[in-house]
Design a protein around this motif. Structure first.
Motif, PDB file in Angstrom:
ATOM      1  N   ASN A 248      -3.853  -4.651  -2.285  1.00 22.36           N
ATOM      2  CA  ASN A 248      -3.526  -3.549  -1.370  1.00 22.36           C
ATOM      3  C   ASN A 248      -2.963  -2.306  -2.045  1.00 22.36           C
ATOM      4  O   ASN A 248      -2.430  -1.432  -1.368  1.00 22.36           O
ATOM      5  CB  ASN A 248      -2.522  -4.047  -0.323  1.00 22.36           C
TER       6      ASN A 248
ATOM      7  N   THR B  28      -2.372   1.296  -3.485  1.00 18.51           N
ATOM      8  CA  THR B  28      -2.906   2.639  -3.330  1.00 18.51           C
ATOM      9  C   THR B  28      -3.136   3.210  -4.727  1.00 18.51           C
ATOM     10  O   THR B  28      -2.221   3.177  -5.555  1.00 18.51           O
ATOM     11  CB  THR B  28      -1.922   3.538  -2.566  1.00 18.51           C
TER      12      THR B  28
ATOM     13  N   GLY C 191       0.786  -1.231   0.000  1.00 18.60           N
ATOM     14  CA  GLY C 191       0.000   0.000   0.000  1.00 18.60           C
ATOM     15  C   GLY C 191       0.813   1.272   0.000  1.00 18.60           C
ATOM     16  O   GLY C 191       0.249   2.370   0.079  1.00 18.60           O
TER      17      GLY C 191
END
Length: 518
Positions: free
Chosen positions: A416, A418, A75
């Motif tokens: 995960n 971003t 992330g």
């Protein structure tokens, strides 16, 4: 004939001559000469250069290697480092050339060929870089847009074709990513893998290495491959139209954006422009890789190799705000922000184009990654253009290509992430004309400069001659004067005197002897 008159006539003749020749005839002679030189009629030197550029363009590629791949899977914001340039000579030719005398057009297929070259700043092709696997990232993004329900199938196919990868990132040699190709093993037998591979094998941009394996590269399919056929005006009947594209791939407009504005094909192919353009006209060219026409706008005056030129720049605009660019949006509700263009409708995969390092783009894109440093001098599109002859003498065309990276719960490798726009690589195509090609332009401007100096000297001299002749003529005018008559004293006692007075009457001065004759 007096000197002031001669001077006036000579000055007047010089004035009429310089106005007629220097201010009227000479510009028309230059204009006529350029009109005959720049058209694409067989036998013209400019045609030969148009069909086969006699020198290579510089073509430099920069790749963003990923510094924190594991953290990105957890992330984190991507940290990138630019690696390059990987240097190539780009040779431009046009093949299968045909002329149409009646329409005054020429048709051709453009071919770009890249040859690796080495310089003191150039990186070796064996340099290893770490990037998101373009095929995996492109596959998931494409399926998500076209058939979201097939994402589970795509997830299984990724495990089958790429042997259950633990990361979306791969480390490869630069030459493999750019031209040689990354191998895709399609000798799988499971349903998901075979289904995806069947689609991949039908993709013309992939290389068939053997019956089972395919090869993917970013630029390999373009190398030495003929582009779609172009018909353009030759400019023998109207020099304003030289190089202007009439049809591309047999059509007068594209069928990509479903809009007459964005589908319009305007300008030239970028290798030639009409002469004697005004700066407000800009430089319009059609970019097949972007499926759109771009206008470079005038910025300022400058000089290149002592040649006066105009400096032009271009951008990808702002489809989120500019109404005339809204048709480039994938949907009316999914317009990208300033500086980015979604090429999905053009190349059939989610690929974003922008200026390198997100220069002149919305700040949110720059904040989505670390390691980019936008700089106008390094990353802007810039052209130095000599308008009289229609010659680009120096140019740098730069574009960066990125892919969206977003989390997706149906694909194991994408859990995960971003959300961000992930830069992959950028290219710089450049041209710098040397003295061999700038000398004719410098000779032209030298002649124009000499004529300009002479015509103004003669103009000032003739006007000065007229002024001097007028002054001299005024000074040498004949002036008439009346002399004062003074009376002469007479001796009235002398009998021989003339003009005696008697009884108050005046008599003419006639001697007595003469008087008695009468």
């Amino acid at each position: 004939m007096k000197f002031p008159v001669k001077l006036a006539l000579g000055s007047l003749c010089a004035l009429l001559f310089i106005v007629l020749v220097g201010f009227v005839m000479f510009p028309k002679i230059i204009k006529g000469k350029i009109k005959t030189m720049v058209n694409l009629k067989p036998g013209n030197e400019i045609r030969d250069m148009f069909l086969k550029v006699p020198f290579p363009l510089s073509f430099n590629v920069y790749i963003f290697t990923v510094l924190n791949p594991d953290e990105i899977h957890a992330g984190a914001i991507p940290r990138l480092k630019e690696v390059g340039p990987f240097c190539y000579n780009e040779w431009k030719t046009k093949i299968n050339v045909e002329d149409n005398e009646q329409d005054d057009t020429i048709s051709y297929e453009p071919v770009d060929t890249f040859v690796k070259t080495n310089g003191h700043d150039c990186k070796d092709g064996d340099t290893e870089i770490t990037v998101p696997h373009p095929m995996i990232l492109g596959l998931v993004n494409t399926v998500f847009r076209q058939k979201p329900g097939a994402l589970t199938l795509a997830n299984k196919a990724i495990k089958s074709i790429w042997s259950s990868p633990s990361s979306i990132f791969i480390t490869v040699k630069a030459r493999e990513l750019l031209f040689d190709g990354i191998v895709i093993h399609c000798g799988v037998t499971d349903f998901a893998g075979k289904a995806i591979c069947a689609n991949l094998k039908a993709e013309p941009s992939l290389i068939h290495l053997n019956d089972n394996d395919l090869g993917f590269s970013l630029l390999g399919p373009k190398n030495g491959t003929a582009g779609k056929r172009i018909i353009a005006f030759r400019g023998t009947k109207d020099y304003h139209l030289v190089g202007k594209i009439v049809t591309y791939d047999g059509k007068p407009k594209q069928e990509v954006w479903n809009s007459s504005t964005c589908d319009a094909i305007m300008g030239t192919d970028g290798t030639i422009f009409p002469p004697m353009l005004k700066k407000q006209d800009g430089l319009m060219s059609f970019a097949p890789d972007l499926c759109r026409s771009l206008r470079a706008t005038f910025q300022k005056h400058d000089r290149y190799d002592d040649i006066p030129v105009g400096v032009y720049s271009a951008s990808l605009g702002d489809q989120s705000k500019n109404l005339e660019e809204k048709c480039f949006c994938t949907t009316p509700d999914t317009c990208l922000k300033k500086g980015l263009m979604d090429l999905y409708k053009c190349v059939k995969i989610p690929l974003y184009a922008s200026l390198p390092h997100f220069y002149d783009s919305h700040e949110s894109y720059l904040k989505g990654v670390k390691g980019l440093q936008p700089d106008e001098k390094k990353h802007g599109i810039k052209i130095m253009f000599e308008a009289t002859s229609g010659s680009p003498v120096w140019a740098r065309k730069r574009l960066m290509f990125s892919m969206p990276m977003e989390p997706n719960p149906k694909v194991d490798l994408f859990h995960n992430f971003t959300p961000t726009v992930f830069p992959i690589f950028w290219v710089e195509e450049g041209v710098d004309l040397n003295n061999t090609y700038t000398k004719p332009l410098k000779d032209l401007f030298l002649i124009k400069k000499i004529v300009a100096v002479m015509k103004y000297l003669v103009l000032l001299g003739s006007l000065g001659g007229l002024a001097v002749s007028g002054y001299l003529f005024y000074k040498t005018q004949e002036k008439f004067s009346v002399s004062t008559v003074k009376p002469v004293a007479s001796d009235y006692s002398n009998n021989d005197s003339i003009g005696s007075v008697s009884n108050g009457n005046n008599y003419n001065g006639i001697e007595n002897e003469t008087y008695e004759k009468y």
